[in-house]
Motif scaffolding. Structure first.
Motif, short mmCIF file in Angstrom:
data_model
loop_
_atom_site.label_atom_id
_atom_site.label_comp_id
_atom_site.label_asym_id
_atom_site.label_seq_id
_atom_site.Cartn_x
_atom_site.Cartn_y
_atom_site.Cartn_z
N LYS A 26 -6.36 16.40 -12.94
CA LYS A 26 -6.67 15.78 -11.88
C LYS A 26 -5.51 15.41 -11.05
O LYS A 26 -4.56 14.76 -11.95
N LYS A 27 -5.47 15.79 -9.88
CA LYS A 27 -4.02 15.45 -9.16
C LYS A 27 -4.76 14.80 -7.77
O LYS A 27 -5.85 14.52 -7.35
N ARG A 28 -3.67 14.51 -6.93
CA ARG A 28 -4.18 13.74 -5.64
C ARG A 28 -5.17 14.58 -4.83
O ARG A 28 -5.92 13.94 -4.08
N ASN A 29 -5.11 15.97 -4.82
CA ASN A 29 -5.86 16.59 -3.88
C ASN A 29 -6.79 17.85 -4.56
O ASN A 29 -7.12 18.77 -3.86
N CYS A 30 -6.88 17.58 -5.85
CA CYS A 30 -7.48 18.70 -6.51
C CYS A 30 -7.97 18.23 -7.84
O CYS A 30 -7.21 17.21 -8.46
N PHE A 31 -8.81 18.71 -8.64
CA PHE A 31 -9.10 18.72 -9.79
C PHE A 31 -9.78 19.81 -10.66
O PHE A 31 -10.30 20.86 -9.94
N SER A 32 -9.80 19.95 -11.83
CA SER A 32 -10.37 21.08 -12.66
C SER A 32 -11.43 20.30 -13.77
O SER A 32 -11.01 19.23 -14.25
N ALA A 50 -9.48 19.89 -2.64
CA ALA A 50 -9.92 19.01 -1.31
C ALA A 50 -10.13 19.91 -0.09
O ALA A 50 -11.13 19.51 0.54
N THR A 51 -9.54 20.87 0.01
CA THR A 51 -9.76 21.75 1.19
C THR A 51 -9.87 23.34 0.68
O THR A 51 -9.10 23.55 -0.19
N GLY A 52 -10.72 23.85 1.11
CA GLY A 52 -11.14 25.47 0.77
C GLY A 52 -12.23 25.29 -0.31
O GLY A 52 -12.82 24.09 -0.67
N SER A 53 -12.49 26.30 -0.90
CA SER A 53 -13.72 26.66 -1.76
C SER A 53 -13.37 26.64 -3.09
O SER A 53 -12.13 26.89 -3.40
N PRO A 54 -13.94 26.13 -3.91
CA PRO A 54 -13.65 26.00 -5.52
C PRO A 54 -13.79 27.42 -6.16
O PRO A 54 -14.06 28.26 -5.43
#
Length: 143
Positions: A26-32, A50-54
């Motif tokens: 987990k980071k500020r603008n993404c996670f896995s 946070a932006t774009g598709s997973p």
């Protein structure tokens, strides 16, 4: 806070409640997240931004990639977290599926990945892809 970041945190809250789901980064603008689906027979990795598709990868079992276009994948993509190539699933039709971060993963990518595994198992048995869709990088509809 930007709406896309807020939606990311809403998704995180929902995933934390799912049985068989583990947030692995987990980071500020993404996670896995890693999810066990189909009674644990499949482990998938979902990388969310946070932006774009997973991006959704099959970690296990080993997937028969002899016809990666027919089974609707983007082929094998190197994933640094596993230090190996993994099948990256094609789960949307980019012209008609207008996914955005306000659509929860539990209502989109996760059920789509489960459905993909069902079509994959049928393909293994019959040699025919029943999942329909447009092949990645192509424009031919698979009926």
């Amino acid at each position: 806070m930007k709406e896309s970041t807020l939606n990311m945190y809403k998704n995180l809250l929902q995933l934390n409640k799912l049985e068989g789901c583990r947030i692995v980064a987990k980071k500020r603008n993404c996670f896995s997240a890693e999810l066990l689906i189909r009674d644990g027979r499949y482990k998938i990795r979902l990388d969310y931004y946070a932006t774009g598709s997973p991006n959704v990868y099959v970690v296990s079992p080993v997937i028969d990639m002899s016809n990666s276009l027919e089974i609707h994948t983007f082929g094998l993509k190197f994933h640094g977290a596993y230090n190996k190539e993994l099948p990256c699933l094609c789960l949307t039709h980019y012209e008609s599926d207008k996914w955005n971060s306000s659509i929860m993963l539990t209502e989109s990518y996760i059920p789509w990945a489960i459905e993909w595994t069902e079509f994959y198992e049928l393909w293994l048995l019959t040699g025919t892809w029943y999942g329909g869709g447009v092949h990645p990088g192509g424009d031919k509809e698979n009926e």
